[in-house]
Write a protein that holds these residues in place. Structure first.
Motif, PDB file in Angstrom:
ATOM      1  N   GLY A 212      -4.439  -5.786  -4.201  1.00 39.91           N
ATOM      2  CA  GLY A 212      -4.861  -4.693  -3.715  1.00 39.91           C
ATOM      3  C   GLY A 212      -5.139  -3.400  -4.603  1.00 39.91           C
ATOM      4  O   GLY A 212      -5.542  -3.826  -5.904  1.00 39.91           O
ATOM      5  N   GLN A 213      -5.003  -2.349  -4.559  1.00 35.50           N
ATOM      6  CA  GLN A 213      -5.262  -1.067  -5.232  1.00 35.50           C
ATOM      7  C   GLN A 213      -4.058  -0.299  -5.094  1.00 35.50           C
ATOM      8  O   GLN A 213      -4.078   0.947  -5.546  1.00 35.50           O
ATOM      9  CB  GLN A 213      -6.484  -0.352  -5.098  1.00 35.50           C
ATOM     10  N   GLN A 214      -3.012  -0.718  -4.604  1.00 35.32           N
ATOM     11  CA  GLN A 214      -1.775   0.188  -4.786  1.00 35.32           C
ATOM     12  C   GLN A 214      -1.099   0.040  -6.190  1.00 35.32           C
ATOM     13  O   GLN A 214      -1.236  -0.869  -6.647  1.00 35.32           O
ATOM     14  CB  GLN A 214      -0.835  -0.045  -3.588  1.00 35.32           C
ATOM     15  N   SER A 215      -0.460   1.108  -6.665  1.00 34.64           N
ATOM     16  CA  SER A 215       0.064   1.077  -7.972  1.00 34.64           C
ATOM     17  C   SER A 215       1.285   0.321  -7.780  1.00 34.64           C
ATOM     18  O   SER A 215       2.078   0.017  -6.889  1.00 34.64           O
ATOM     19  CB  SER A 215       0.208   2.412  -8.401  1.00 34.64           C
ATOM     20  N   GLY A 216       1.713   0.028  -9.125  1.00 33.19           N
ATOM     21  CA  GLY A 216       3.063  -0.777  -9.406  1.00 33.19           C
ATOM     22  C   GLY A 216       2.963  -2.017 -10.174  1.00 33.19           C
ATOM     23  O   GLY A 216       1.805  -2.555 -10.325  1.00 33.19           O
ATOM     24  N   ALA A 217       3.902  -2.660 -10.346  1.00 33.81           N
ATOM     25  CA  ALA A 217       4.124  -3.870 -11.239  1.00 33.81           C
ATOM     26  C   ALA A 217       4.303  -4.964 -10.377  1.00 33.81           C
ATOM     27  O   ALA A 217       4.853  -4.710  -9.342  1.00 33.81           O
ATOM     28  CB  ALA A 217       5.101  -3.892 -12.339  1.00 33.81           C
ATOM     29  N   THR A 221      10.002  -9.931  -6.318  1.00 38.54           N
ATOM     30  CA  THR A 221      10.031  -9.407  -4.866  1.00 38.54           C
ATOM     31  C   THR A 221       8.760  -9.136  -4.431  1.00 38.54           C
ATOM     32  O   THR A 221       8.724  -8.753  -3.189  1.00 38.54           O
ATOM     33  CB  THR A 221      11.075  -8.264  -4.822  1.00 38.54           C
ATOM     34  N   SER A 222       7.757  -9.102  -5.135  1.00 36.02           N
ATOM     35  CA  SER A 222       6.308  -8.850  -4.850  1.00 36.02           C
ATOM     36  C   SER A 222       5.880  -9.721  -3.842  1.00 36.02           C
ATOM     37  O   SER A 222       6.187 -10.896  -4.001  1.00 36.02           O
ATOM     38  CB  SER A 222       5.527  -8.818  -5.942  1.00 36.02           C
ATOM     39  N   GLY A 223       4.800  -9.276  -2.806  1.00 38.05           N
ATOM     40  CA  GLY A 223       4.320 -10.244  -2.036  1.00 38.05           C
ATOM     41  C   GLY A 223       3.045 -10.845  -2.532  1.00 38.05           C
ATOM     42  O   GLY A 223       2.034 -10.104  -2.969  1.00 38.05           O
ATOM     43  N   ASP A 224       2.729 -12.168  -2.284  1.00 40.99           N
ATOM     44  CA  ASP A 224       1.566 -12.856  -3.094  1.00 40.99           C
ATOM     45  C   ASP A 224       0.286 -12.472  -2.400  1.00 40.99           C
ATOM     46  O   ASP A 224      -0.796 -12.677  -3.152  1.00 40.99           O
ATOM     47  CB  ASP A 224       2.089 -14.276  -3.323  1.00 40.99           C
ATOM     48  N   THR A 225       0.451 -11.726  -1.311  1.00 42.45           N
ATOM     49  CA  THR A 225      -1.104 -11.438  -0.582  1.00 42.45           C
ATOM     50  C   THR A 225      -1.118 -10.090  -0.530  1.00 42.45           C
ATOM     51  O   THR A 225      -1.957  -9.330   0.162  1.00 42.45           O
ATOM     52  CB  THR A 225      -0.954 -12.016   0.622  1.00 42.45           C
ATOM     53  N   ARG A 226      -0.324  -9.204  -1.088  1.00 40.93           N
ATOM     54  CA  ARG A 226      -0.506  -7.550  -1.410  1.00 40.93           C
ATOM     55  C   ARG A 226       0.050  -7.265  -2.789  1.00 40.93           C
ATOM     56  O   ARG A 226       0.700  -6.255  -2.941  1.00 40.93           O
ATOM     57  CB  ARG A 226       0.462  -7.077  -0.232  1.00 40.93           C
ATOM     58  N   LEU A 227      -0.679  -7.967  -3.836  1.00 41.56           N
ATOM     59  CA  LEU A 227      -0.212  -7.380  -5.129  1.00 41.56           C
ATOM     60  C   LEU A 227      -0.671  -6.237  -5.805  1.00 41.56           C
ATOM     61  O   LEU A 227      -1.683  -6.002  -5.718  1.00 41.56           O
ATOM     62  CB  LEU A 227      -0.538  -8.918  -6.042  1.00 41.56           C
ATOM     63  N   PRO A 228       0.326  -5.417  -6.401  1.00 43.28           N
ATOM     64  CA  PRO A 228      -0.337  -4.101  -6.908  1.00 43.28           C
ATOM     65  C   PRO A 228      -1.089  -4.238  -8.022  1.00 43.28           C
ATOM     66  O   PRO A 228      -0.738  -5.031  -8.893  1.00 43.28           O
ATOM     67  CB  PRO A 228       1.083  -3.582  -6.887  1.00 43.28           C
ATOM     68  N   ARG A 229      -1.915  -3.186  -8.352  1.00 44.50           N
ATOM     69  CA  ARG A 229      -2.673  -3.010  -9.608  1.00 44.50           C
ATOM     70  C   ARG A 229      -2.756  -1.495  -9.803  1.00 44.50           C
ATOM     71  O   ARG A 229      -2.932  -0.688  -8.884  1.00 44.50           O
ATOM     72  CB  ARG A 229      -4.048  -3.591  -9.530  1.00 44.50           C
ATOM     73  N   PHE A 230      -2.672  -1.203 -11.149  1.00 40.49           N
ATOM     74  CA  PHE A 230      -2.762   0.340 -11.322  1.00 40.49           C
ATOM     75  C   PHE A 230      -4.244   0.514 -11.686  1.00 40.49           C
ATOM     76  O   PHE A 230      -5.046   0.084 -12.275  1.00 40.49           O
ATOM     77  CB  PHE A 230      -1.972   0.676 -12.793  1.00 40.49           C
ATOM     78  N   PRO A 231      -4.802   1.480 -10.757  1.00 40.01           N
ATOM     79  CA  PRO A 231      -6.221   2.090 -10.850  1.00 40.01           C
ATOM     80  C   PRO A 231      -6.385   2.806 -12.234  1.00 40.01           C
ATOM     81  O   PRO A 231      -5.436   3.439 -12.530  1.00 40.01           O
ATOM     82  CB  PRO A 231      -6.285   2.752  -9.753  1.00 40.01           C
TER      83      PRO A 231
END
Length: 343
Positions: A212-217, A221-231
């Protein structure tokens, strides 16, 4: 009875009560244009990009390929190794002319997410350019849909129409990448960072990782179909805040507890179980455009709701918590208001 946590009234706990282990997670940076002449909202200036790459080196953070780095992070294999992955959405021409030479000079691997219909059109890379970079060490080219459409199901769209539209976009792009470049990479970046639960299932069915484009590392515990990235566009990638982002970790909240983000009320309510390792008086939450937001805790359940409604199609709640090594744990919940016009 619920305990209300405000900026004026904080729970008192000892320092030992909030210390979290200094275990590392994967940070993923997300770019569009790297240019001084493209739209500011999706651009990183040339000097800022160079400064960001320089800071990665100064902090001695290992730059890794996206897929292997993601899988190691999800499996909890990083221990205390700080790692970052670099990604570009859309395959803009400035990536080829400006960003790639800088990355190759430093020996940094990177991933380009391609919306296949755009390749060869004005402002985008060509298939010939993608072929050239495909064969270079550390380069990954992956799926960003066929047409860069909004893929969450529209309110007035039948399930059959949505299924046909989305499966065509996902699979046609993957087939085109295979035909033109001979690649079949199991990763997908959501256009605009938008997804819903049904779209996540489509990604899961294909055994792809979804970004996705939501921030975070990215952590265990992350979801493998909603992985965060820092814009990393100009507004979000400034060097004065980059160090904290590069050293950030995933707040240890099970992603399966979190909603897909499609709202049915505005402002939306976010609830999640507070891990034992978290002290709520050290947790700070924010809402897009509204600043710091209060929350309530009842037992081990935290509930957060912004005080005002949002006018935009996409917005976020972000929560951070200090780690014992001076870095921050980070959780970002992106929300999607399907009643607002598509971009």
């Amino acid at each position: 009875m619920a305990k209300r946590i405000t900026t004026q009234t904080l729970l008192a706990v000892s320092l030992a009560g909030f210390a979290l282990a200094a275990k590392a997670d994967l940070v993923v940076l997300q770019y569009h244009h790297v240019s001084d002449s493209t739209p500011p909202s999706t651009s990183t200036s040339v000097s800022l990009f160079e400064g960001q790459m320089e800071m990665i080196g100064e902090l001695n953070i290992e730059v890794v390929p996206l897929e292997s780095g993601t899988r190691d992070a999800l499996d909890g294999k990083l221990d205390d190794r700080k790692q970052v992955a670099i990604t570009f959405d859309d395959a803009y021409e400035s990536v080829y002319s400006t960003a790639i030479p800088e990355l190759e000079e430093r020996g940094y691997p990177y991933t380009i997410f391609v919306n296949t219909d755009a390749i060869g059109s004005n402002g985008y890379m060509t298939w010939e350019q993608l072929e050239k970079v495909r064969d270079r060490s550390g380069v990954t080219i992956a799926n960003h849909s066929e047409d860069h459409g909004h893929l969450a199901r529209r309110p007035d769209e039948s399930r059959n129409d949505w299924t046909q539209r989305v499966e065509n976009s996902l699979d046609t792009a993957q087939e085109t990448l295979a035909d033109r470049l001979g690649i079949d990479v199991p990763m997908f970046a959501y256009p605009y960072g938008e997804f819903d639960e049904a779209l996540e299932r489509k990604i899961k069915e294909r055994d792809w990782l979804g970004y996705g484009q939501q921030s975070g590392a990215i952590g265990a515990t992350s979801g493998d179909t909603r992985l965060p990235r820092f814009p990393m566009a100009n507004a979000y990638g400034q060097l004065n805040s980059l160090k904290d982002k590069l050293r950030s970790k995933a707040l240890p909240v099970d992603a399966s507890e979190l909603p897909d983000g499609v709202i049915d009320e505005n402002p939306p309510t976010l609830s999640f179980t507070v891990p034992d390792s978290i002290s709520v008086d050290r947790l700070t939450c924010f809402a897009s455009g509204q600043g710091r937001v209060d929350f309530e805790v009842s037992g081990d359940e935290l509930t957060l709701k912004a005080p005002e409604s949002f006018d935009s199609r996409r917005f976020r709640y972000n929560c951070t918590h200090p780690a014992s090594d001076g870095s921050y744990y980070w959780l970002s919940q992106q929300w999607l208001d399907l009643s607002k016009p598509e971009d």
